[in-house]
Design an enzyme around this catalytic site. Structure first.
Site: not given
Length: 150
Positions: A71-72, A105, A110, A117
């Site tokens: 995911i970016a 992961e 982060n 999440y």
């Protein structure tokens, strides 16, 4: 105005650009292309703002489990909700396709991703020691079970 759509092979260069702007060890363009070619076992979504790719998310589908790969969000587009938008779309599609649990992961450091999440219902299930490189760091293994999203 933004749109969220399923990514195709023609989006490979845009996804690769986000990838290289976001990760210390990005996937190669060839790897991104391979991911986008495997539409039966993988799914990727892209967010476009005014025609420019600003975020993406993807996953592998193995039996009844989804494994989020990446995911970016472009650095200049962060903190505008695109990460949550594309991740929610991916989760919904994975559950629609019969996945009963989704894993990912994330670097232990982060904090922004961990907060996202957790907001989406993921919980920590374990730790992968030295999972990341450049710099070396442990990863949390997180999961989301379909029933938990109701």
């Amino acid at each position: 105005m933004f749109v969220v759509r399923q990514a195709t092979k023609s989006d490979a260069e845009a996804i690769y650009a986000i990838e290289t702007d976001s990760f210390s060890t990005p996937w190669s363009l060839e790897s991104v292309i391979r991911e986008l070619e495997e539409q039966n076992e993988r799914i990727y979504f892209l967010v476009e703002e005014d025609g420019q790719a600003v975020a993406y998310a993807g996953a592998w589908m193995v039996y009844d489990e989804g494994q989020i790969t990446n995911i970016a969000v472009r650095p200049e587009s962060r903190r505008e909700g695109y990460g949550a938008i594309v991740t929610r779309k991916l989760i919904k599609e994975l559950f629609n396709r019969g996945m009963t649990e989704i894993f990912l992961e994330v670097r232990i450091s982060n904090i922004a991703a961990l907060a996202l999440y957790r907001r989406l219902g993921f919980t920590v299930k374990g730790i992968r020691k030295s999972y990341y490189t450049n710099p070396t760091e442990d990863a949390y293994i997180m999961s989301l079970v379909k029933e938990e999203t109701l």
